[in-house]
Design an enzyme around this catalytic site. Sequence first.
Site, PDB file in Angstrom:
ATOM      1  N   ASN A   1      -2.437   0.295   1.292  1.00  0.00           N
ATOM      2  CA  ASN A   1      -1.347   0.653   2.188  1.00  0.00           C
ATOM      3  C   ASN A   1      -1.460   2.110   2.583  1.00  0.00           C
ATOM      4  O   ASN A   1      -1.952   2.954   1.826  1.00  0.00           O
ATOM      5  CB  ASN A   1       0.015   0.375   1.541  1.00  0.00           C
TER       6      ASN A   1
ATOM      7  N   VAL B   1       1.475   3.434   4.411  1.00  0.00           N
ATOM      8  CA  VAL B   1       2.781   3.461   5.064  1.00  0.00           C
ATOM      9  C   VAL B   1       3.180   4.888   5.424  1.00  0.00           C
ATOM     10  O   VAL B   1       3.739   5.150   6.487  1.00  0.00           O
ATOM     11  CB  VAL B   1       3.848   2.789   4.178  1.00  0.00           C
ATOM     12  N   GLY B   2       2.898   5.833   4.549  1.00  0.00           N
ATOM     13  CA  GLY B   2       3.124   7.232   4.896  1.00  0.00           C
ATOM     14  C   GLY B   2       4.552   7.707   4.721  1.00  0.00           C
ATOM     15  O   GLY B   2       5.060   8.511   5.514  1.00  0.00           O
ATOM     16  N   LEU B   3       5.227   7.201   3.673  1.00  0.00           N
ATOM     17  CA  LEU B   3       6.573   7.672   3.314  1.00  0.00           C
ATOM     18  C   LEU B   3       7.596   7.477   4.429  1.00  0.00           C
ATOM     19  O   LEU B   3       8.434   8.340   4.697  1.00  0.00           O
ATOM     20  CB  LEU B   3       6.527   9.157   2.906  1.00  0.00           C
TER      21      LEU B   3
ATOM     22  N   CYS C   1       1.330  11.010  -3.619  1.00  0.00           N
ATOM     23  CA  CYS C   1       1.144  10.081  -2.511  1.00  0.00           C
ATOM     24  C   CYS C   1      -0.139  10.408  -1.756  1.00  0.00           C
ATOM     25  O   CYS C   1      -0.303  11.515  -1.228  1.00  0.00           O
ATOM     26  CB  CYS C   1       2.324  10.142  -1.549  1.00  0.00           C
TER      27      CYS C   1
ATOM     28  N   GLY D   1      -2.258  -3.093  -7.084  1.00  0.00           N
ATOM     29  CA  GLY D   1      -2.452  -4.485  -7.461  1.00  0.00           C
ATOM     30  C   GLY D   1      -3.310  -4.634  -8.697  1.00  0.00           C
ATOM     31  O   GLY D   1      -3.716  -3.650  -9.332  1.00  0.00           O
TER      32      GLY D   1
ATOM     33  N   GLY E   1      -0.868  -2.443 -11.351  1.00  0.00           N
ATOM     34  CA  GLY E   1      -1.445  -3.759 -11.555  1.00  0.00           C
ATOM     35  C   GLY E   1      -0.739  -4.644 -12.558  1.00  0.00           C
ATOM     36  O   GLY E   1      -1.290  -5.667 -12.972  1.00  0.00           O
TER      37      GLY E   1
END
Length: 304
Positions: A69, A71-73, A130, A217, A244
């Site tokens: 991912n 998404v970028g916060l 992040c 994951g 995970g």
Amino acid sequence: MADLSVKIGGLELKNPVMTASGTCGYGLELQDFMDISQLGGIIVKGTTLHPRGGNPYPRMAETPMGMLNTVGLQNKGVDYFVRHIYPEIEDIGTNIIVNVAGFSIEEYVRVAEIIGTLDKIPAIELNISCPNVKLGGMEFGKTAKGAYEVIRAVREAYKKTLIVKLSPNVTDITEIARAAEDAGADSVSLINTLLGMAVDIEKRRPVLSTVTGGLSGAAVKPVALRMVWQVAQAVRIPIIGLGGIADWRDAVEFLMAGASAVQIGTATFIKPTTSINIVTNIHRFLEDKGISSVYDIIGCLHVT
């Protein structure tokens, strides 16, 4: 009856299972599937000083045994959280913890100060890990010096329980964990996502708009477990393990490796009730083994 309660700094959890930031929104999204008040805590999505639209699409990709991912916060900012989200979640009946992100030390401090005024938010998780933003985020968590500076500044401004989320994308995670402890963190959570990428061979282009993204994951579990065990040997503060965890056996492995609590992330996308099922089955495991408290298995791993 086996006692599942644990303590993280000043934070009292009825059990050691929480949801991971970015995987359950604000917790309300899971209410149709289970009684979220029965969890030890809910870590809400990353919150920044100003609204963020996040990264361009495509920003998610499936991988073998996991997902990427970038998404970028994406979020509407801390003021929106205070005005619109907090009133909806303040009486959920479990610990609500806000994941705090920033792009400068001043931004981290300001968000922490604002969240600190909310009576029913007993802790923050400081996100210095992040990998999906160009500035801030992981840049602070790459070095012990950078981590210490931002954590120390937040610690001086924020008086409740301070959890610091660590990046696995470093040479020695124990060095960063010790810096967090020295700076005043009450706990560290690890790991955040591993930096990865995927390629579209037909288009001859990266799948993600930002080229790289965060891998989560089942595929990351062995790395996360190893890092939790290493950090448990290096610091005295409680550790929250994630990465995970898909079932109760995974969670027990993390506890035995030294984590005092765990977070469930990507598995929630696959089965929204994963976290509450893990609570039930950890309790059953302890009962079956005649173990009176979850503390009896925390850090019990024998390596010699």
